[in-house]
Write a protein that holds these residues in place. Structure first.
Motif: not given
Length: 357
Positions: A155-161, A262-266, A270-273
């Motif tokens: 799930k985390a991998t999908a969210s990161a994608a 962009r900053d928010s997405s980054l 990072e949080k997902q990673q």
């Protein structure tokens, strides 16, 4: 133990030599007395060098009677003989009862000890089986937790994608799309390698877990599909980049807002990673817990085998106890036979006394 059979009247040497007479025994007794040596049956036998012990016994007794004044014979009445017979029978009955009582007490004690030992062994076996069952339940719980961690990881991998996809849609990342895409591809490759290593380690540690292998295969297929999707998205994003460059002059006012997005997405990426790394650590701990539970199960199995060996030894001890009980019963039968034989046949010395009287 069985009684020793009476000594034969003539030994092997007596059968080769002529038997001695009472007169020869009397002469030997007088010679021993004259030499100052004690007159006993053994000394007479040693002096003669042969002869029946019965004849020597009778001769020594006659010599002793000659050396002491003769006593008047004692006449036993029928009532005296009956009293003596009753006393002998009562003594034999008391002795037999005592032997039977001792045998019963010993047999009961041995039986109680064997039952207590068997009960303790059964309790130990039951406790060991309970510990094994509990360990197996804990292993199943740990396995469920591991499966949940894998699901959370997917799930985390999908969210990161998804976060990467949203980030790639911003204008600020268009110029870095190729390099970031390559970094993501390398990261996915590393994840695939890590998953392959994890899969190999799990297969070595947990043999026969087909469900885990199927889920790992599914995860690998999902990652491959995700990689293909990202490649398609990269191509689509390249086309979008061309379109965005054409409309770049009209979107200058939106650059600041896009930069914030962009900053928010980054930050989200990072949080997902970080969450993915935490889930990977949790998965490693769960796998270590499973290995520990399996080691506990193996140890409990060894303890159970040891307890079963102990039960086997106790069974052998019980069998030996039964053999001792059989030996005691044989002894009782021998005592009873001797008692019956004594009643039917009085001792030889008593018969000889009656003949002398």
């Amino acid at each position: 133990m069985p009684s020793t059979p009476p000594e034969p009247i003539h030994s092997t040497e007596d059968r080769r030599n002529p038997p001695i007479t009472t007169a020869e025994v009397l002469i030997a007794c007088r010679e021993l007395a004259a030499a100052g040596e004690p007159v006993t049956r053994r000394s007479v036998r040693e002096k003669l060098g042969r002869g029946s012990m019965t004849t020597i016994h009778n001769g020594v007794r006659e010599y002793e009677n000659q050396q002491t004044p003769s006593l008047p014979p004692v006449e036993l009445t029928q009532e005296d003989q009956q009293i003596i017979t009753e006393l002998g029978a009562r003594a034999l009955t008391i002795a037999a009862g005592r032997v039977q009582h001792i045998h019963s007490e010993r047999e009961a004690l041995l039986l109680a000890n064997a039952e207590a030992t068997e009960a303790r062994a059964n309790d130990a076996i039951a406790a060991a089986e309970a510990r094994i069952e509990e360990a197996q339940q804990q292993a199943l719980i740990a396995e469920d937790a591991r499966q949940a961690a894998i699901a959370e990881k997917d799930k985390a991998t999908a969210s990161a994608a998804a976060a990467a996809e949203r980030a790639l849609r911003t204008e600020g990342q268009m110029e870095q799309l190729a390099s970031r895409n390559a970094a993501l591809t390398a990261r996915l490759h590393d994840i695939e390698q890590e998953l392959a290593v994890s899969k190999t380690r799990i297969e070595l540690e947990i043999v026969g877990r087909r469900q885990a292998e199927s889920e790992l295969a599914t995860a690998t297929s999902t990652l491959a599909a995700l990689r293909e999707t990202q490649q398609a998205q990269a191509q689509a994003q390249a086309q979008t980049l061309a379109q965005i460059r054409e409309a770049l002059a009209a979107e200058q006012a939106l650059r600041i807002e896009v930069t914030h997005q962009r900053d928010s997405s980054l930050a989200a990426l990072e949080k997902q990673q970080h969450e993915l790394a935490a889930l990977t650590t949790t998965l490693s701990r769960r796998e270590a817990a499973i290995a520990s539970q399996e080691a506990s199960i193996r140890q409990l199995s060894l303890d159970l085998a040891s307890e079963r060996d102990r039960v086997t030894q106790l069974t052998m001890i019980a069998s030996s106890t039964e053999k001792h009980a059989a030996a005691l019963r044989s002894l009782e039968e021998t005592i009873a036979a001797l008692a019956s034989r004594t009643e039917k046949h009085p001792p030889e010395e008593a018969s000889q006394n009656q003949q002398d009287q």
